[in-house]
Design a protein around this motif. Structure first.
Motif, PDB file in Angstrom:
ATOM      1  N   LYS A 288       0.824  -1.218   0.000  1.00  0.00           N
ATOM      2  CA  LYS A 288       0.000   0.000   0.000  1.00  0.00           C
ATOM      3  C   LYS A 288       0.856   1.266   0.000  1.00  0.00           C
ATOM      4  O   LYS A 288       0.329   2.377   0.042  1.00  0.00           O
ATOM      5  N   SER A 289       2.152   1.102  -0.005  1.00  0.00           N
ATOM      6  CA  SER A 289       3.054   2.253  -0.062  1.00  0.00           C
ATOM      7  C   SER A 289       3.010   2.849  -1.465  1.00  0.00           C
ATOM      8  O   SER A 289       2.625   2.184  -2.419  1.00  0.00           O
ATOM      9  N   ALA A 290       3.391   4.131  -1.580  1.00  0.00           N
ATOM     10  CA  ALA A 290       3.275   4.793  -2.887  1.00  0.00           C
ATOM     11  C   ALA A 290       4.323   5.881  -3.045  1.00  0.00           C
ATOM     12  O   ALA A 290       4.851   6.413  -2.054  1.00  0.00           O
TER      13      ALA A 290
ATOM     14  N   LYS B  18       5.227   9.394  -5.566  1.00  0.00           N
ATOM     15  CA  LYS B  18       4.706  10.304  -6.600  1.00  0.00           C
ATOM     16  C   LYS B  18       5.734  11.384  -6.889  1.00  0.00           C
ATOM     17  O   LYS B  18       6.256  12.010  -5.967  1.00  0.00           O
TER      18      LYS B  18
ATOM     19  N   PHE C  91      -1.655  13.863  -0.845  1.00  0.00           N
ATOM     20  CA  PHE C  91      -1.128  12.586  -1.341  1.00  0.00           C
ATOM     21  C   PHE C  91      -0.954  11.584  -0.192  1.00  0.00           C
ATOM     22  O   PHE C  91      -1.320  10.404  -0.302  1.00  0.00           O
TER      23      PHE C  91
ATOM     24  N   GLU D 191      -4.453  10.512   1.080  1.00  0.00           N
ATOM     25  CA  GLU D 191      -5.080   9.637   0.082  1.00  0.00           C
ATOM     26  C   GLU D 191      -4.460   8.239   0.085  1.00  0.00           C
ATOM     27  O   GLU D 191      -5.152   7.236  -0.080  1.00  0.00           O
ATOM     28  N   THR D 192      -3.141   8.186   0.257  1.00  0.00           N
ATOM     29  CA  THR D 192      -2.459   6.886   0.291  1.00  0.00           C
ATOM     30  C   THR D 192      -2.938   6.056   1.482  1.00  0.00           C
ATOM     31  O   THR D 192      -3.179   4.855   1.356  1.00  0.00           O
TER      32      THR D 192
ATOM     33  N   LYS E  91      -6.456   4.823   0.774  1.00  0.00           N
ATOM     34  CA  LYS E  91      -6.453   3.663  -0.129  1.00  0.00           C
ATOM     35  C   LYS E  91      -6.023   2.388   0.609  1.00  0.00           C
ATOM     36  O   LYS E  91      -6.478   1.298   0.285  1.00  0.00           O
TER      37      LYS E  91
END
Lengths: 178, 278
Positions: B150-152, B154, B168, B171-172, B175
């Protein structure tokens, strides 16, 4: 708290509502990513399945190795959404219950209500706690997959919460984030 | 020059991986206890106590905290007065293999394409760096995939600014929802470049839960993000409540005038980390 027995009969499933806390006793089968891919391939090629799917409960779990004398190691749930692409087919072939953690996709939720099934969440990250609910375990298929093999577990008072019931209710949709 | 052997390194790493998987660090336990006290939702409170109970079972030493005993992420700081006898990468991987075997830990490392399990939980993820002095410091986090997935990351632009970063990050977490075992510890890397911001996010997890940045503006940002995340209502294990995250930790580093790289590392409540020095 409702006490239920696995495999599940339809009356039991119909009585479950999203949000119900349950204690599951009986027989459940572990299956995660690799075992799902293999079982779905067996279904598609009309080969013999490692266990009879009708009315069974699948547990998304890959346990740690059991220490000598223990029935199992730590055995909490893994993330369910990784199985979403396989789940509708398994439901069509008789699976009635799934235990994992986290949200399911819309096609899975639709398939759950269409097939009169149920999705439970166990408590994620509580692997040591869940080992206490498992009375015995044995590998029924794919031993070469190690932790991803299919294990048959005999469980006693295995705690879970109904997330998606057979009537199409979804517990997570009650919360702000969903 | 002080000589440290590969056997010393391997046995130290083996001990670290076992201890990390059976004993939840004090900072995490304390943060869970504090959250259990302040959480107003009764169900959420009970879940927090159950998480603490799981740690009590695990610390007896026969059952790891979680079945996902992770991929071993190891940060090594080598003092300039140290001479290492042997291959440090081999020594670390040997230690990981011994620890996962002897500690009855799950082997969760596979080839990315064939998906064949390596059977040893190696190769570990190893980050080496140099420092001064006569010691080697080894820090370990055993990271489960439920949260890592689930890490992101950008690549934002300067115009996105602080608002963009906060959105961001929130939102991460949104999610990640109920899937990645909240309450979360959220590591955020801001700046550097693509790979550096990811590394900063991961390294921030070693800081210690509840420890804010020493940089005043950064600490303020951490506090704002934590408040916004806890307004999401996800709660412990996703069953609602005010405790969606225990801590947000931000690390920053200067970046290109045209860039604003941001990485968010989601860590589950079973935040296993441990450090030691040789």
């Amino acid at each position: 708290m409702k006490r239920i027995t696995a495999p599940l009969d339809q009356d039991t499933i119909d009585d479950l509502e999203a949000g119900d806390e349950v204690l599951i006793s009986g027989t459940i089968f572990t299956m995660r990513d690799a075992a799902h891919a293999r079982v779905v391939e067996l279904i598609r090629t009309h080969k013999k399945l490692p266990f009879e799917l009708a009315n069974q409960v699948i547990y998304y779990c890959g346990p740690t190795p059991a220490r000598p004398g223990n029935p199992i190691g730590s055995c909490g749930p893994t993330t369910s959404s990784r199985m979403d692409s396989f789940t509708p087919l398994l439901l069509e072939h008789g699976i009635k219950g799934m235990i994992g953690k986290g949200e399911r996709s819309t096609p899975v939720k639709d398939a759950i209500s269409k097939n009169g099934a149920v999705y439970f969440s166990a408590m994620g990250g509580l692997g040591a706690e869940y080992a206490r609910a498992v009375k015995s375990s044995d590998v029924v298929a794919f031993p070469e997959l190690g932790p991803e093999a299919i294990y048959r577990l005999e469980v006693d008072d295995f705690y879970a919460v109904v997330i998606d019931d057979a009537k199409g209710n979804d517990l997570y949709s009650q919360y702000h984030f969903s | 020059m002080r000589t440290i052997t590969s056997v010393q390194i391997a046995t130290t790493v083996a001990k670290l991986v076992v201890e990390a998987n059976y004993y939840l660090p004090h900072d995490v336990v304390q943060a869970l206890k504090d959250a259990a006290e302040t959480e107003v939702d009764k169900k959420a409170k009970n879940i927090l106590y159950k998480i603490i109970e799981n740690h009590k079972i695990s610390k007896k030493g026969s059952l790891p905290l979680c079945q996902d005993t992770g991929i071993a992420v190891i940060f090594v700081e080598i003092g300039s007065d140290v001479k290492i006898e042997g291959d440090i990468y081999r020594a670390i991987n040997r230690g990981v293999e011994m620890g996962y075997r002897d500690g009855y830990l799950r082997k969760s490392v596979a080839d990315p394409l064939s998906r064949e399990n390596t059977g040893t939980n190696t190769p570990a993820i190893i980050h080496l760096s140099m420092t001064s002095g006569p010691n080697i410091k080894i820090s370990l986090t055993t990271k489960g995939a439920g949260s890592e997935n689930k890490s992101a990351l950008k690549m934002m632009t300067p115009a996105d600014g602080e608002e963009g970063i906060v959105n961001f990050v929130v939102e991460t977490v949104k999610k990640a929802g109920a899937s990645a075992c909240p309450p979360y510890i959220v590591g955020v890397g801001i700046g550097g470049n693509m790979e550096t911001c990811a590394l900063l996010a991961k390294q921030s997890l070693l800081r210690g839960v509840g420890v804010y940045s020493k940089v005043k503006g950064v600490a303020k940002l951490e506090s704002r993000m934590l408040k916004e995340i806890n307004r999401l209502g996800i709660g412990p294990l996703g069953f609602g409540g005010n405790t969606t995250a225990l801590s947000v930790m931000v690390e920053t580093r200067p970046c290109h005038i045209a860039s604003l790289p941001v990485a968010v590392c989601i860590q589950c409540h079973s935040a296993r980390h441990k450090s030691t020095s040789i």
